[in-house]
Design an enzyme around this catalytic site. Structure first.
Site, PDB file in Angstrom:
ATOM      1  N   ILE A 163      13.119  -1.403   1.733  1.00  0.00           N
ATOM      2  CA  ILE A 163      13.876  -2.330   2.577  1.00  0.00           C
ATOM      3  C   ILE A 163      13.136  -3.650   2.770  1.00  0.00           C
ATOM      4  O   ILE A 163      13.702  -4.730   2.578  1.00  0.00           O
ATOM      5  CB  ILE A 163      14.210  -1.682   3.938  1.00  0.00           C
ATOM      6  CG1 ILE A 163      15.129  -0.469   3.744  1.00  0.00           C
ATOM      7  CG2 ILE A 163      14.861  -2.691   4.880  1.00  0.00           C
ATOM      8  CD1 ILE A 163      15.275   0.413   4.976  1.00  0.00           C
ATOM      9  N   HIS A 214      27.080  -5.197 -12.751  1.00  0.00           N
ATOM     10  CA  HIS A 214      28.035  -5.930 -11.935  1.00  0.00           C
ATOM     11  C   HIS A 214      27.427  -7.096 -11.171  1.00  0.00           C
ATOM     12  O   HIS A 214      28.118  -8.083 -10.917  1.00  0.00           O
ATOM     13  CB  HIS A 214      28.713  -4.995 -10.939  1.00  0.00           C
ATOM     14  CG  HIS A 214      29.653  -4.036 -11.584  1.00  0.00           C
ATOM     15  ND1 HIS A 214      30.588  -3.344 -10.868  1.00  0.00           N
ATOM     16  CD2 HIS A 214      29.804  -3.637 -12.873  1.00  0.00           C
ATOM     17  CE1 HIS A 214      31.296  -2.567 -11.686  1.00  0.00           C
ATOM     18  NE2 HIS A 214      30.812  -2.723 -12.908  1.00  0.00           N
ATOM     19  N   CYS A 255       7.886  -0.505  -1.857  1.00  0.00           N
ATOM     20  CA  CYS A 255       7.209  -0.320  -0.579  1.00  0.00           C
ATOM     21  C   CYS A 255       7.604   1.057  -0.051  1.00  0.00           C
ATOM     22  O   CYS A 255       8.114   1.878  -0.818  1.00  0.00           O
ATOM     23  CB  CYS A 255       7.532  -1.446   0.407  1.00  0.00           C
ATOM     24  SG  CYS A 255       9.233  -1.579   0.955  1.00  0.00           S
ATOM     25  N   HIS A 314       0.812  -1.219   0.000  1.00  0.00           N
ATOM     26  CA  HIS A 314       0.000   0.000   0.000  1.00  0.00           C
ATOM     27  C   HIS A 314       0.845   1.269   0.000  1.00  0.00           C
ATOM     28  O   HIS A 314       0.488   2.249  -0.631  1.00  0.00           O
ATOM     29  CB  HIS A 314      -0.955   0.000   1.201  1.00  0.00           C
ATOM     30  CG  HIS A 314      -0.278  -0.242   2.502  1.00  0.00           C
ATOM     31  ND1 HIS A 314       0.124  -1.509   2.891  1.00  0.00           N
ATOM     32  CD2 HIS A 314       0.112   0.599   3.485  1.00  0.00           C
ATOM     33  CE1 HIS A 314       0.714  -1.431   4.073  1.00  0.00           C
ATOM     34  NE2 HIS A 314       0.732  -0.164   4.451  1.00  0.00           N
TER      35      HIS A 314
END
Length: 149
Positions: free
Chosen positions: A68, A97, A64, A8
């Site tokens: 995280i 990379h 989000c 949300h």
């Protein structure tokens, strides 16, 4: 084809990114939340990560509040290399990379313009395939195997 999802907190940023995809003619599947209602981050992260790992989708994007929670949850799925990114240089390096197959963004951290530029940079970048990078990714894969039970 891209898999994309948000909780949300990331819903409105995801809508801005989807508008960009539609304008550019990019194919995607939205794994939710579809209406901004309260959603558990881990549920959406798992759905997108599974879709990418299965090979049905080449890459995924998760959003989000900070990025995280999505990155932590997605990285629990073996084969996922989710990168939490807040700038274009990191987006480019995540692909070139580390061959990141999931991009994680924070809607409460990034503005829409910056996020779209980061997404565009990440999508335009390609894994460079250098021997040392392949060796490093293989080491990451061995860690997954070591702890997969």
């Amino acid at each position: 084809m891209l898999a994309i999802g948000s909780d949300h907190a990331g819903f409105y940023l995801k809508q801005d990114i989807l508008a960009r995809f539609q304008k550019a003619g990019l194919a995607y599947r939205d794994f939710g939340t579809l209406d901004g209602s309260a959603t558990d981050t881990a549920d959406v992260a798992l759905a997108v990560a599974q879709a990418v790992v299965s090979g049905e989708y080449e890459q995924g994007i998760l959003i989000c509040g900070t990025g995280i929670g999505m990155s932590i949850a997605a990285n629990k799925v073996p084969g996922i290399r989710a990168a939490l990114v807040g700038d274009c240089f990191s987006a480019k390096m995540a692909r070139e990379h580390n061959n990141a197959n999931v991009l994680c963004l924070g809607a409460r951290v990034l503005g829409s313009g910056a996020a779209i530029t980061i997404v565009d940079t990440w999508l335009a970048s390609r894994f460079d395939g250098a021997e040392k990078r392949l060796r490093r990714i293989e080491k990451i894969n061995r860690i997954e195997v070591l702890y997969s039970g």
